[in-house]
Design a protein around this motif. Structure first.
Motif, PDB file in Angstrom:
ATOM      1  N   ALA A   1       1.468   4.427  -0.717  1.00 52.60           N
ATOM      2  CA  ALA A   1       0.205   4.911  -0.176  1.00 52.60           C
ATOM      3  C   ALA A   1       0.433   5.296   1.280  1.00 52.60           C
ATOM      4  O   ALA A   1       1.315   4.744   1.960  1.00 52.60           O
TER       5      ALA A   1
ATOM      6  N   ARG B   1      -3.466   8.981  -3.201  1.00 53.14           N
ATOM      7  CA  ARG B   1      -2.440   8.145  -2.554  1.00 53.14           C
ATOM      8  C   ARG B   1      -2.473   8.328  -1.033  1.00 53.14           C
ATOM      9  O   ARG B   1      -1.958   7.490  -0.301  1.00 53.14           O
TER      10      ARG B   1
ATOM     11  N   GLU C   1       5.787   3.207  -6.149  1.00 53.17           N
ATOM     12  CA  GLU C   1       4.392   2.970  -5.783  1.00 53.17           C
ATOM     13  C   GLU C   1       4.271   3.109  -4.272  1.00 53.17           C
ATOM     14  O   GLU C   1       5.026   2.491  -3.519  1.00 53.17           O
TER      15      GLU C   1
ATOM     16  N   TYR D   1      -0.871  15.049  -3.219  1.00 47.76           N
ATOM     17  CA  TYR D   1      -0.645  13.678  -3.683  1.00 47.76           C
ATOM     18  C   TYR D   1      -1.937  12.948  -4.035  1.00 47.76           C
ATOM     19  O   TYR D   1      -1.905  11.771  -4.394  1.00 47.76           O
TER      20      TYR D   1
ATOM     21  N   GLU E   1       7.636   9.670  -3.919  1.00 50.63           N
ATOM     22  CA  GLU E   1       7.002  10.259  -5.101  1.00 50.63           C
ATOM     23  C   GLU E   1       8.051  10.699  -6.119  1.00 50.63           C
ATOM     24  O   GLU E   1       7.904  10.465  -7.331  1.00 50.63           O
TER      25      GLU E   1
END
Length: 315
Positions: free
Chosen positions: A137, A160, A135, A157, A130
């Protein structure tokens, strides 16, 4: 890559419930600044009669304290039980490290998969991703929502993070998670052995280095043929021993007066990693990457052997 192998006596500053059955422990050095670490690192913690490895799950920028988290496992070999029932704020513990064989490598994007207490090394990774603006997840599964640690921190977050308790959502949908991953995705997974095996089975055909796993328990190793004795030469110590079939090189060396730092004795922590000067290792660990094993530059002496009659190491 292994990190600093410092030995420190640290003070238990605080202990806190992070979920049902998961207790975090904050350690500090009253005498000064702690060694630096990066996401994925762990420390060896000396407990009465045993040594256990715990992932660092705090903030790498905080040089005043280390945070670990421990799942209460009554049927464990003793480390979890002691932390939950015997360790208290104000106690002192000896730690070694930090050491890192699960480092967050640069990638175009990340998919993190955590099962239960496997969130501990992943937590600073998602913070690092982050901060980099990457990018990413996270899919986080476990028995129930009440058993999943650090949900408050992960809530920051937003979407995500997918929290997927088994009693609400069933088992993690690995086929859906891992299908058609965009090129350049690095997958980091930590959790129970069954989860790791399932993710690994689905990684066939992925580019080399796309999958990164950290195991809390060693996977069963199936040797090719019967073990043979081999000569182990310790260049620095000037000692040569013969390692019989079925015996650990670390144990044989200790009997000869050569003490190699070793903690897990299962090939999962990297404590006993030494440099190979001559010969070809028969790698049986779950720490070194396939590329590192192929290079033959280092070997983990607690479980590995030699492909041949002789192995020379820097020990």
């Amino acid at each position: 890559m292994a990190g600093v192998d410092a030995e420190l006596v640290l003070l238990v500053r605080a202990m806190r419930w992070e979920s049902e059955g998961v207790l975090s422990v904050t350690l500090e050095d009253p005498g000064g600044e702690l060694p630096a670490w990066e996401p994925g690192a762990h420390i060896d913690v000396e407990l009465p009669g045993l040594t256990r490895q715990f992932s660092l799950c705090g903030d790498p920028a905080d040089r005043t304290s280390y945070r670990i988290a421990v799942l209460h496992e009554p049927e464990s070999r003793g480390g979890s039980q002691y932390v939950h029932t015997g360790l208290r704020p104000g106690d002192q513990v000896t730690v070694r490290g930090p050491r890192n064989h699960f480092a967050l490598e640069p990638a175009e994007r990340y998919l993190f998969v955590a099962g239960g207490i496997g969130i501990t090394p992943i937590l600073p990774m998602v913070a690092g991703a982050e901060a980099q603006g990457a990018e990413w997840a996270l899919a986080y599964g476990g028995r129930s929502r009440s058993s999943l640690a650090f949900l408050g921190e992960l809530a920051e977050y937003g979407d995500r993070v997918s929290v997927l308790p088994q009693d609400e959502c069933g088992l993690l949908d690995l086929d859906g998670l891992l299908a058609d991953l965009p090129a350049g995705t690095a997958v980091y997974c930590c959790g129970p052995g069954g989860l790791l095996d399932a993710v690994e089975a689905r990684s066939a055909g992925w580019p080399e280095g796309a999958l990164h796993l950290e195991r809390f328990r060693a996977k069963e190793f199936v040797a090719e043929g019967d073990d043979q004795p081999f000569e182990l030469v310790c260049e620095s110590s000037g000692v040569t021993v013969t390692v019989p079939p079925g015996e650990s090189a670390v144990d044989v060396l200790e009997e000869a007066g050569v003490f190699v730092s070793s903690a897990c004795r299962e090939g999962i922590c990297g404590t006993c990693e030494v440099k190979v000067l001559d010969g070809v290792p028969d790698h049986r660990d779950w720490v070194l990457s396939p590329a590192d094993q192929e290079s033959g530059n280092t070997v983990l002496l607690c479980v590995s052997r030699a492909r041949g009659d002789r192995l020379v190491v820097d020990a």
